[in-house]
Design a protein around this motif. Structure first.
Motif, PDB file in Angstrom:
ATOM      1  N   LYS A 107     -15.018  -1.173  12.624  1.00 34.98           N
ATOM      2  CA  LYS A 107     -14.337  -2.322  13.243  1.00 34.98           C
ATOM      3  C   LYS A 107     -14.697  -2.356  14.721  1.00 34.98           C
ATOM      4  O   LYS A 107     -15.091  -1.365  15.311  1.00 34.98           O
ATOM      5  CB  LYS A 107     -12.824  -2.220  13.066  1.00 34.98           C
ATOM      6  CG  LYS A 107     -12.392  -2.107  11.608  1.00 34.98           C
ATOM      7  CD  LYS A 107     -12.784  -3.323  10.811  1.00 34.98           C
ATOM      8  CE  LYS A 107     -12.331  -3.148   9.362  1.00 34.98           C
ATOM      9  NZ  LYS A 107     -12.713  -4.245   8.527  1.00 34.98           N
ATOM     10  N   GLY A 147     -10.341   1.914   2.487  1.00 35.85           N
ATOM     11  CA  GLY A 147     -10.567   0.589   1.925  1.00 35.85           C
ATOM     12  C   GLY A 147      -9.739  -0.525   2.543  1.00 35.85           C
ATOM     13  O   GLY A 147      -9.823  -1.664   2.094  1.00 35.85           O
ATOM     14  N   LEU A 148      -8.941  -0.225   3.560  1.00 30.90           N
ATOM     15  CA  LEU A 148      -8.184  -1.295   4.215  1.00 30.90           C
ATOM     16  C   LEU A 148      -9.144  -2.316   4.820  1.00 30.90           C
ATOM     17  O   LEU A 148     -10.214  -1.957   5.306  1.00 30.90           O
ATOM     18  CB  LEU A 148      -7.291  -0.732   5.334  1.00 30.90           C
ATOM     19  CG  LEU A 148      -6.043   0.024   4.918  1.00 30.90           C
ATOM     20  CD1 LEU A 148      -5.345   0.605   6.146  1.00 30.90           C
ATOM     21  CD2 LEU A 148      -5.095  -0.859   4.128  1.00 30.90           C
ATOM     22  N   THR A 149      -8.741  -3.560   4.826  1.00 28.99           N
ATOM     23  CA  THR A 149      -9.561  -4.612   5.427  1.00 28.99           C
ATOM     24  C   THR A 149      -9.126  -4.927   6.856  1.00 28.99           C
ATOM     25  O   THR A 149      -9.792  -5.697   7.536  1.00 28.99           O
ATOM     26  CB  THR A 149      -9.490  -5.895   4.579  1.00 28.99           C
ATOM     27  OG1 THR A 149      -8.126  -6.310   4.496  1.00 28.99           O
ATOM     28  CG2 THR A 149     -10.057  -5.654   3.185  1.00 28.99           C
ATOM     29  N   GLN A 150      -8.017  -4.344   7.298  1.00 30.81           N
ATOM     30  CA  GLN A 150      -7.539  -4.575   8.655  1.00 30.81           C
ATOM     31  C   GLN A 150      -8.432  -3.849   9.664  1.00 30.81           C
ATOM     32  O   GLN A 150      -9.140  -2.921   9.328  1.00 30.81           O
ATOM     33  CB  GLN A 150      -6.095  -4.088   8.811  1.00 30.81           C
ATOM     34  CG  GLN A 150      -5.070  -4.957   8.128  1.00 30.81           C
ATOM     35  CD  GLN A 150      -4.996  -4.734   6.630  1.00 30.81           C
ATOM     36  OE1 GLN A 150      -5.385  -3.700   6.117  1.00 30.81           O
ATOM     37  NE2 GLN A 150      -4.490  -5.728   5.925  1.00 30.81           N
ATOM     38  N   GLU A 151      -8.350  -4.281  10.922  1.00 28.47           N
ATOM     39  CA  GLU A 151      -9.110  -3.655  12.015  1.00 28.47           C
ATOM     40  C   GLU A 151      -8.537  -2.307  12.418  1.00 28.47           C
ATOM     41  O   GLU A 151      -9.259  -1.458  12.937  1.00 28.47           O
ATOM     42  CB  GLU A 151      -9.046  -4.536  13.273  1.00 28.47           C
ATOM     43  CG  GLU A 151      -9.704  -5.861  13.163  1.00 28.47           C
ATOM     44  CD  GLU A 151      -9.469  -6.701  14.422  1.00 28.47           C
ATOM     45  OE1 GLU A 151      -9.131  -6.150  15.498  1.00 28.47           O
ATOM     46  OE2 GLU A 151      -9.627  -7.927  14.326  1.00 28.47           O
ATOM     47  N   ARG A 156       0.877  -1.167   0.000  1.00 28.73           N
ATOM     48  CA  ARG A 156       0.000   0.000   0.000  1.00 28.73           C
ATOM     49  C   ARG A 156       0.914   1.217   0.000  1.00 28.73           C
ATOM     50  O   ARG A 156       1.742   1.372   0.886  1.00 28.73           O
ATOM     51  CB  ARG A 156      -0.872  -0.008   1.243  1.00 28.73           C
ATOM     52  CG  ARG A 156      -2.064   0.877   1.210  1.00 28.73           C
ATOM     53  CD  ARG A 156      -3.196   0.257   0.410  1.00 28.73           C
ATOM     54  NE  ARG A 156      -4.375   1.083   0.644  1.00 28.73           N
ATOM     55  CZ  ARG A 156      -5.599   0.716   0.451  1.00 28.73           C
ATOM     56  NH1 ARG A 156      -5.872  -0.471   0.012  1.00 28.73           N
ATOM     57  NH2 ARG A 156      -6.585   1.531   0.681  1.00 28.73           N
ATOM     58  N   HIS A 159      -3.383 -10.355   9.620  1.00 23.53           N
ATOM     59  CA  HIS A 159      -4.500  -9.685   8.954  1.00 23.53           C
ATOM     60  C   HIS A 159      -5.077  -8.542   9.782  1.00 23.53           C
ATOM     61  O   HIS A 159      -5.819  -7.720   9.273  1.00 23.53           O
ATOM     62  CB  HIS A 159      -5.628 -10.680   8.661  1.00 23.53           C
ATOM     63  CG  HIS A 159      -5.178 -11.866   7.888  1.00 23.53           C
ATOM     64  ND1 HIS A 159      -4.916 -11.818   6.544  1.00 23.53           N
ATOM     65  CD2 HIS A 159      -4.913 -13.129   8.280  1.00 23.53           C
ATOM     66  CE1 HIS A 159      -4.515 -13.007   6.133  1.00 23.53           C
ATOM     67  NE2 HIS A 159      -4.501 -13.815   7.172  1.00 23.53           N
ATOM     68  N   ARG A 160      -4.762  -8.504  11.050  1.00 24.36           N
ATOM     69  CA  ARG A 160      -5.403  -7.578  11.983  1.00 24.36           C
ATOM     70  C   ARG A 160      -4.938  -6.130  11.842  1.00 24.36           C
ATOM     71  O   ARG A 160      -5.737  -5.200  11.954  1.00 24.36           O
ATOM     72  CB  ARG A 160      -5.117  -8.042  13.412  1.00 24.36           C
ATOM     73  CG  ARG A 160      -5.757  -7.174  14.459  1.00 24.36           C
ATOM     74  CD  ARG A 160      -5.446  -7.666  15.839  1.00 24.36           C
ATOM     75  NE  ARG A 160      -6.287  -6.961  16.796  1.00 24.36           N
ATOM     76  CZ  ARG A 160      -5.980  -6.796  18.057  1.00 24.36           C
ATOM     77  NH1 ARG A 160      -4.860  -7.299  18.544  1.00 24.36           N
ATOM     78  NH2 ARG A 160      -6.790  -6.149  18.854  1.00 24.36           N
TER      79      ARG A 160
END
Length: 143
Positions: free
Chosen positions: A138, A87-91, A13, A57-58
């Motif tokens: 989140k 748009g990040l998928t992390q918490e 990123r 992934h967190r």
């Protein structure tokens, strides 16, 4: 941002802000922390496992955010930061900052970051504040 465009990069990123003429004015980059991340090992005072637990992934680690001096105070850092984390998928997002970098600290707090500790990221390094931003939507209980 008056004349600068922000475009996400292709690495894990990255974002580069440029003027309409192509001159770089700001940048940021980072990547998801692996389960074996050593970031938490450098804290001055340990934090609870619920804070330091990584699974690959967190947490997104923001490793650098910089704006050229002539462009500071023009919301370039805000635009670059938001483009990076959008748009990040992390918490959450994790970063280090120097306490004496007061303008950066004010910006991070205004974006929602909270201090969770202090560290020396490498031997001989100056003291850094460790900040976390829980991403919207989140579960804040996982902080």
């Amino acid at each position: 941002m008056s004349g600068a465009a922000v475009r996400p990069g292709r690495a894990d990123r990255a974002v580069l802000a440029r003027t309409d003429g192509g001159e770089p004015v700001g940048m940021a980059y980072g990547y998801p922390l692996p389960a074996s991340a050593g970031w938490w090992d450098t804290l001055i005072m340990p934090v609870p496992d619920r804070v330091s637990r990584e699974d690959g992934h967190r947490t997104f680690g923001l490793f650098e955010l910089a704006v050229r001096p002539a462009w500071r105070g023009q919301r370039v850092a805000t635009a670059v930061h938001h483009a990076l984390v959008d748009g990040l998928t992390q918490e959450r997002v994790l970063l280090n900052t120097r306490p004496e970098a007061e303008a950066a600290g004010r910006a991070y707090r205004s974006w929602g970051y909270e201090k969770v500790g202090e560290n020396r990221p490498w031997t001989g390094a100056a003291l850094h504040d460790v900040l976390i931003l829980v991403l919207t939507g989140k579960n804040p209980a996982t902080r």
